[in-house]
Design an enzyme around this catalytic site. Structure first.
Site: not given
Ligand code: PMP
Length: 408
Positions: A204, A201, A227, A124, A365
């Site tokens: 998910q 990270d 999430k 991401h 993203c």
């Molecule tokens: N890492 C992953 C794999 C994500 O899916 C996301 C959110 N789409 C993020 C990081 C970032 O999370 P946040 O926008 O809640 O900080």
């Protein structure tokens, strides 16, 4: 017995019970943000009605209650991740802020020109851009583990890229764009064997599976509350205690100090050193309620039900002519990205919305993943444990309808 009583679970989520464009809502955008059970909504409501005060500063009763709730939430997150000590849990705004904290406080001071940070092609942007920023500032270099045509990591390349100059490994546990579950324990072990610290990270991963940071062996693990069925604006960064204790603060302010004079400031202990300013107290309370709710169901059952949904949806989607699933790794969470020949992903998203089906269309993203597969965007159906087999069928029916509308 069924894996999960989905109808009962669904009654806990008020937002699911509504119509969109005259059809019952089918919410399949859980990877973007997940819905909140009543237990979370009520915990936040109760906090503001009964306990609201600032933390760590007051002698009065409400302040003590707010502090107990906030620190209790920290203990709940510790248990959820199986961290060894609540001081290893830093409350942050979300995965993004957790990663930036590690990048600025831990990694940046350790980088010299020519050093390398290793990430993967499926990260991401939140796990790419913070590393580019510290590379830019220090002359270090970003190296990238490639993915194969299924959207799985090339592990041979990973072992090759893990080299003399690697100073840090940052890897996503579960890909939000592909659903791929990465062998993070194996990767972390390989990095550790070379003395390379690691961040996973987990944004998910935590909604879909039990996570044990001690078993993973990583130095850092980041996730977002929203999430995992909690509020937005709150998340957690796990850091191994001795590693956190070696780190300077990132942001300065109140609540993170012990003594301040104009000559010098003495910082607070871990984790408060990393929580400058008034935190998102109600958010932490809501996150703890979400975790307790999940614990009540059991992550193993959630994983099992979502795997059933994934198998069913994958098989049914194969019936749609011209549909190509992007991301077919053998180890997958219930996130299905796809394109349909002759229909742009954004048009698909709009038509599905008219059928009451909420999916995401775009690059998620993860622009490098789109580049890898040669598509500008995908449509993405991402499931949670409250989704049903019938909802997967509604998605498929809506896709047939979209093809009709396009004269395909
Ligand atoms: N890492 C992953 C794999 C994500 O899916 C996301 C959110 N789409 C993020 C990081 C970032 O999370 P946040 O926008 O809640 O900080």
């Amino acid at each position: 017995a069924p894996i999960l009583d989905v109808e009962r679970v669904r009654r806990d989520f008020p937002v699911l019970h509504q119509e969109v464009h005259g059809r019952p809502l089918v919410y399949l955008d859980n990877a973007a943000t997940a819905q909140k059970p009543r237990a979370v909504i009520e915990a936040v409501d109760r906090f503001y009605r009964r306990d609201n005060a600032n933390v760590h500063r007051g002698v009065h009763t409400l302040s003590q209650r707010a502090t107990a709730a906030y620190e209790g939430a920290r203990e709940t997150v510790r248990r959820f991740l199986n961290a060894a000590d609540p001081r290893e849990i830093v409350f942050v705004r979300g995965a993004t802020e957790g990663i930036n904290l590690v990048a600025q406080s831990f990694v940046r001071p350790r980088l010299r020109p020519g050093d390398e940070i290793l990430v993967t092609e499926m990260e991401h942007h939140a796990n790419i851009v913070p590393w580019q920023m510290v590379c830019e500032a220090t002359g270090a270099r970003l190296r990238v583990v490639p993915i194969d045509e299924r959207g799985a990591l090339d592990l041979e390349a990973f072992h090759r890229l893990l080299g003399e100059r690697t100073r840090f490994l940052a890897v996503v546990h579960v890909s939000n764009a592909l659903g791929t579950i990465n062998p993070v324990a194996e990767m972390v072990a390989a990095a550790r064997a070379r003395g390379i610290p690691t961040l996973v990270d987990g944004a998910q991963a935590v909604p879909h599976m039990a996570v044990d940071v001690q078993a993973l062996g990583c130095d850092f693990y980041a996730f977002s509350g929203h999430k995992v069925f909690g509020p937005t604006g709150i998340g957690a960064l796990y850091g191994r205690l001795e590693v956190l204790e070696s780190m300077p603060p990132w942001q300065g302010g109140g609540d993170m100090i012990r003594v301040v004079t104009f000559e010098r400031t003495e910082y607070h202990d871990v984790p408060h050193r990393f929580e400058a300013g008034t935190p998102h107290i109600a958010g932490a309370v809501g996150l703890a309620a979400a975790i307790e709710y999940l614990e009540g169901i059991g992550m193993e059952r959630i994983t099992a039900w979502e795997q059933t949904l994934l198998r069913h949806a994958t098989a049914r989607l194969a019936e749609v002519p011209g549909l190509r699933i992007i991301g077919t790794a053998p180890e997958k969470a219930a996130v299905i990205s796809f394109v349909v020949e002759g229909i742009h992903a954004h048009d698909l998203g709009t038509i599905l919305d008219h059928e009451g089906v909420a999916v995401r269309a775009g690059h998620h993203c993860t622009m490098p993943v789109m580049d890898h597969f040669g598509v500008p965007a995908t449509a993405r159906a991402s499931f949670a444990f409250y989704n049903t087999l019938e909802e997967a069928d509604r998605l498929v029916a809506a896709l047939h309808r979209a093809r009709e509308l396009f004269g395909l």
